[in-house]
Design an enzyme around this catalytic site. Structure first.
Site, PDB file in Angstrom:
ATOM      1  N   LYS A   1      25.377 -18.759 -22.898  1.00  0.00           N
ATOM      2  CA  LYS A   1      26.423 -17.743 -22.827  1.00  0.00           C
ATOM      3  C   LYS A   1      26.781 -17.200 -24.208  1.00  0.00           C
ATOM      4  CE  LYS A   1      27.551 -18.369 -18.308  1.00  0.00           C
ATOM      5  NZ  LYS A   1      26.675 -19.397 -17.764  1.00  0.00           N
TER       6      LYS A   1
HETATM    7  C1  LIG Z   1      26.173 -19.717 -16.483  1.00  0.00           C
HETATM    8  C2  LIG Z   1      25.105 -20.725 -16.451  1.00  0.00           C
HETATM    9  C3  LIG Z   1      24.001 -20.602 -15.604  1.00  0.00           C
HETATM   10  C4  LIG Z   1      23.877 -19.481 -14.587  1.00  0.00           C
HETATM   11  O1  LIG Z   1      23.678 -18.222 -15.170  1.00  0.00           O
HETATM   12  P1  LIG Z   1      23.970 -16.882 -14.351  1.00  0.00           P
HETATM   13  O2  LIG Z   1      23.749 -15.776 -15.291  1.00  0.00           O
HETATM   14  O3  LIG Z   1      25.392 -16.968 -13.885  1.00  0.00           O
HETATM   15  O4  LIG Z   1      23.028 -16.870 -13.185  1.00  0.00           O
HETATM   16  C5  LIG Z   1      22.987 -21.547 -15.698  1.00  0.00           C
HETATM   17  N1  LIG Z   1      23.072 -22.580 -16.568  1.00  0.00           N
HETATM   18  C6  LIG Z   1      24.136 -22.744 -17.390  1.00  0.00           C
HETATM   19  C7  LIG Z   1      24.167 -23.908 -18.310  1.00  0.00           C
HETATM   20  C8  LIG Z   1      25.185 -21.819 -17.358  1.00  0.00           C
HETATM   21  O5  LIG Z   1      26.229 -21.983 -18.175  1.00  0.00           O
END
Ligand SMILES: *Cc1c(COP(=O)(O)O)cnc(C)c1O
Length: 464
Positions: free
Chosen positions: A110
């Site tokens: 993120k």
């Molecule tokens: C947010 C997240 C996901 C999922 O990603 P999306 O874009 O919501 O599909 C997968 N793994 C981790 C560690 C995350 O923080």
């Protein structure tokens, strides 16, 4: 470049408004009006993350940012990552690679999008001497990455809703120990879908129209845009020394990351074979990709909590694309979905889906097995989300053994020590920055899952 809403493509707005606003007033999501992407070729020397980020992103910001400003924003966003390559590739087998996306300040992928979004917010707010209030929902990792990106910014107040007791202790502490007066954490007595529902409702509420709410969830186009970069970067590196079909396995919740991969493939002309959508036991997307039917069930708590999601917001963006950009049709289908919790798509559109995606759902037992196996085999500790994607890669390779698969490593294992220690009998090492996180004081508000209560709390604390 101009942007439209998936539910009304007659009205166009620019990148700055899209980035500051997040969600369109009609409830739709923003997308570029057209996809005029400049062709770019890189010499071997030019293949680095920042350079590719610049060439990807400049297509989407238009002339709102000068070349120098955009380059500086990109530099500032990635200089503090713990890997110089930002998103390094690690070879596991001849045909299986790990793309490490967790080298940012809060240890999950993120950071890649939110560091950039935070710097764009700063830039636009300074330029216009403006202030905003960020409202976001988190299944665990978005919250800390967003707080890290905007803490101590006097032009921003930030409100993050997390589902109480449904994120890991480490994830909660990453958010609640941030000491800054512009930060408001809310532990909601509900699920992530409840948090997301409240946030979306706040954006469409008449009483908050004047409040300058901004979104940092992946409903914000800027996040998707930033994530396209590492798909292009990985393919460019791999195609330097092999010429195989490359697919990406993506642990999926809100479908932001997998959708960014789809854009890299379909709009940026990157030679990608398939996007492998890997879900945990919350398998609404897996069921959709296998049947063309999308219907909501109850959300289940699993050992990969950042993917404990039923309604995947970015699904609407894919729908817009496969329905040939017919926003009236999207409005009709989504309005119906909000009433009935299900939607079906027609054969022609479904065929397009199958050309681009393959999906697998991985249960919790298999997730732990994979963490154990990978540790034994490579001495690498996967976090449970990465393990879900890795398992899907193995299932895919079984039928496509002449392909190359890149598994996305979306988080550092230290964020999910409970699942990891269950799998391998010991805790992953905490990065030194977080050594004392379990001793710091926490600050957060616990609120009932009640729209009005949350709204009142937020309105009381907004910047105006
Ligand atoms: C947010 C997240 C996901 C999922 O990603 P999306 O874009 O919501 O599909 C997968 N793994 C981790 C560690 C995350 O923080």
């Amino acid at each position: 470049m101009k942007y439209i809403s998936t539910r009304n493509n007659k009205k166009a707005i620019d990148f700055e408004s899209v980035s500051l606003k997040g969600l369109a007033n009609d409830g739709g999501l923003y997308l570029p009006k057209d996809w005029s992407i400049e062709n770019f070729k890189f010499s071997k020397k030019e293949i680095d993350f920042q350079n590719i980020a610049y060439y990807v992103i400049k297509n989407f910001v238009g002339d709102i940012l000068s070349k120098a400003d955009l380059k500086e924003i990109i530099r500032k966003s990635y200089y503090n990552f713990s890997s110089k390559k930002v998103t390094p590739l690690k070879k596991l087998e001849e045909n299986h690679w790990l793309l490490e996306l967790y080298h940012g300040p809060t240890l999950a992928f993120k950071d890649i999008a939110l560091q950039l979004l935070g710097n764009l917010f700063n830039f636009f707010l300074e330029k216009n001497s403006n202030q905003i209030n960020i409202i976001g929902a988190t299944s665990g990792d978005t919250g800390s990455a967003a707080l890290e990106a905007v803490k101590n910014n006097k032009n921003i107040n930030i409100f993050i809703l997390h589902p109480l007791n449904r994120v890991s202790d480490f994830q909660r502490r990453q958010m609640t120990t941030v000491k800054s007066s512009n930060v408001f954490n809310i532990g909601l007595e509900g699920t992530f879908d409840d948090c997301q529902y409240i946030v979306k409702k706040l954006f469409n509420d008449k009483d908050t129209k004047e409040k300058k709410f901004a979104s940092i969830n992946s409903i914000n186009w800027t996040r998707i845009m930033a994530q396209i970069t590492y798909y292009v970067y990985a393919v460019k590196q791999l195609s330097l020394f092999e010429n195989k079909k490359i697919s990406f396995s993506v642990p999926t919740g809100n479908f932001g990351d997998a959708y960014a991969g789809y854009l890299a493939k379909s709009k940026l002309n990157t030679s990608i074979e398939k996007i492998i959508v890997a879900t945990n036991e919350n398998d609404i997307l897996d069921r959709f990709f296998k049947s063309g039917k999308y219907y909501k069930e109850h959300v289940k708590s699993t050992n990969s909590p950042s993917m404990d999601i039923q309604v995947a917001s970015n699904f609407e963006r894919l729908l817009y694309d496969i329905l040939n950009e017919d926003s009236d049709k999207v409005l009709e289908i989504m309005t119906n979905f909000e009433l009935n919790n299900k939607l079906f798509i027609k054969k022609g559109a479904y065929k397009k889906i199958l050309e681009n995606f393959k999906s697998f759902s991985i249960d919790q037992t298999r997730t732990l097995e994979v963490i154990r196996d990978v540790y034994k085999k490579y001495n690498i500790i996967l976090d449970p989300h990465t393990a879900v994607g890795y398992a899907a890669s193995l299932d895919y390779l079984e039928y496509n053994n002449d392909h190359t698969v890149v598994s996305l490593a979306t988080a550092h294992p230290a964020k999910f020590s409970r699942a990891v220690s269950q799998a391998i009998g010991k805790n992953p090492l905490l990065p030194s920055k977080y050594k004392n996180i379990f001793e710091l004081e926490e600050r957060y508000e616990v609120l009932e899952n009640n729209y009005k209560l949350v709204k009142d709390f937020i309105i009381k604390n907004t910047l105006s």
